[in-house]
Design an enzyme around this catalytic site. Sequence first.
Site, short mmCIF file in Angstrom:
data_model
loop_
_atom_site.label_atom_id
_atom_site.label_comp_id
_atom_site.label_asym_id
_atom_site.label_seq_id
_atom_site.Cartn_x
_atom_site.Cartn_y
_atom_site.Cartn_z
N LYS A 1 0.83 -1.20 0.00
CA LYS A 1 0.00 0.00 0.00
C LYS A 1 0.87 1.26 0.00
O LYS A 1 2.09 1.19 0.24
CB LYS A 1 -0.92 -0.02 1.22
CG LYS A 1 -1.94 -1.15 1.17
CD LYS A 1 -2.81 -1.13 2.41
CE LYS A 1 -3.86 -2.22 2.37
NZ LYS A 1 -4.74 -2.16 3.56
N TYR B 1 -12.02 -3.43 -4.35
CA TYR B 1 -12.70 -3.47 -3.05
C TYR B 1 -14.22 -3.55 -3.20
O TYR B 1 -14.96 -3.02 -2.38
CB TYR B 1 -12.33 -2.23 -2.23
CG TYR B 1 -10.92 -2.25 -1.70
CD1 TYR B 1 -10.50 -3.23 -0.80
CD2 TYR B 1 -10.00 -1.28 -2.09
CE1 TYR B 1 -9.21 -3.24 -0.30
CE2 TYR B 1 -8.71 -1.28 -1.58
CZ TYR B 1 -8.32 -2.27 -0.69
OH TYR B 1 -7.04 -2.27 -0.18
N PHE C 1 -16.40 3.09 5.72
CA PHE C 1 -14.97 3.37 5.55
C PHE C 1 -14.52 3.35 4.09
O PHE C 1 -13.35 3.64 3.80
CB PHE C 1 -14.13 2.37 6.35
CG PHE C 1 -14.37 0.93 5.96
CD1 PHE C 1 -13.70 0.36 4.88
CD2 PHE C 1 -15.26 0.16 6.68
CE1 PHE C 1 -13.92 -0.96 4.53
CE2 PHE C 1 -15.50 -1.17 6.32
CZ PHE C 1 -14.82 -1.73 5.25
N ARG D 1 -1.33 -14.70 3.88
CA ARG D 1 -2.16 -14.07 4.91
C ARG D 1 -1.53 -14.26 6.29
O ARG D 1 -1.55 -13.36 7.12
CB ARG D 1 -3.57 -14.65 4.90
CG ARG D 1 -4.38 -14.35 3.67
CD ARG D 1 -4.97 -13.00 3.64
NE ARG D 1 -6.00 -12.84 4.67
CZ ARG D 1 -6.73 -11.76 4.80
NH1 ARG D 1 -6.58 -10.75 3.98
NH2 ARG D 1 -7.62 -11.67 5.75
N THR E 1 -5.17 -7.39 10.59
CA THR E 1 -5.47 -6.14 9.90
C THR E 1 -5.02 -4.93 10.70
O THR E 1 -4.42 -4.00 10.16
CB THR E 1 -6.99 -6.04 9.63
OG1 THR E 1 -7.36 -7.14 8.81
CG2 THR E 1 -7.35 -4.75 8.93
N ARG F 1 2.91 -6.86 9.29
CA ARG F 1 2.25 -5.74 9.97
C ARG F 1 2.72 -5.61 11.41
O ARG F 1 2.82 -4.50 11.93
CB ARG F 1 0.74 -5.92 9.91
CG ARG F 1 0.18 -5.74 8.50
CD ARG F 1 -1.29 -6.04 8.47
NE ARG F 1 -1.87 -5.83 7.14
CZ ARG F 1 -2.93 -6.49 6.69
NH1 ARG F 1 -3.55 -7.38 7.46
NH2 ARG F 1 -3.40 -6.24 5.50
N ASN G 1 -1.96 -0.11 7.03
CA ASN G 1 -1.36 -1.36 7.47
C ASN G 1 -0.41 -1.98 6.45
O ASN G 1 -0.22 -3.19 6.44
CB ASN G 1 -2.43 -2.34 7.92
CG ASN G 1 -3.40 -2.70 6.82
OD1 ASN G 1 -3.23 -2.33 5.66
ND2 ASN G 1 -4.43 -3.44 7.17
N HIS H 1 -1.86 -5.36 1.48
CA HIS H 1 -3.10 -6.11 1.28
C HIS H 1 -2.72 -7.47 0.75
O HIS H 1 -1.82 -7.60 -0.09
CB HIS H 1 -3.99 -5.40 0.23
CG HIS H 1 -5.05 -6.29 -0.31
ND1 HIS H 1 -6.26 -6.46 0.33
CD2 HIS H 1 -5.07 -7.10 -1.40
CE1 HIS H 1 -6.98 -7.33 -0.37
NE2 HIS H 1 -6.29 -7.73 -1.42
N GLU I 1 -9.00 -10.25 -7.95
CA GLU I 1 -8.09 -9.11 -7.75
C GLU I 1 -6.94 -9.11 -8.75
O GLU I 1 -6.53 -8.04 -9.21
CB GLU I 1 -7.56 -9.14 -6.32
CG GLU I 1 -8.63 -8.88 -5.29
CD GLU I 1 -8.17 -9.10 -3.85
OE1 GLU I 1 -6.98 -9.36 -3.63
OE2 GLU I 1 -9.02 -9.01 -2.94
#
Length: 148
Positions: A18, A58, A66, A94, A100, A111, A125, A128, A139
């Site tokens: 990100k 998304y 949000f 993951r 998150t 993270r 964070n 993704h 995606e």
Amino acid sequence: MSDFKLDPDKEYTLVLVKPDGYRRGLTGKILARIEQKGYAIVALRIVQATDDDLHEHYVEHRGKHFFESMVDFMQSGKLVAAVIEGTRVVEGVRSLVGATNPTEAAPGTIRGDYGRDYDSGQIQNLVHAADSPSSAAREIKVWFPDAC
């Protein structure tokens, strides 16, 4: 774009570094952690996300409170999109990424080691990672349409 094509007999996931991760110069460290786990980076690009990209990426969050702030954050700078290959790669990546909320993410996760809360009202964070094989496939089509 690229000559990369998905092989239907292999497993893939999508990772986005990100804008906060890219701005902080953590792209290499984040991707190195994925490679150190034994997964392969098979496609990579640096991009400034558009509204269309993010609304498609998304889609499951459209209409949530949000959503617009998340889109704004994701457009606040460049991001890195990567297709990762490997056995059980969605689940494995993951696990590497961590929770998150970066404050709650376990040490040893991306993270947990590099993220923190900036009290900005947005979850920044760093990364993704697709949450399921079907999400990963959808995606990847957003960020690497020529690969599908």
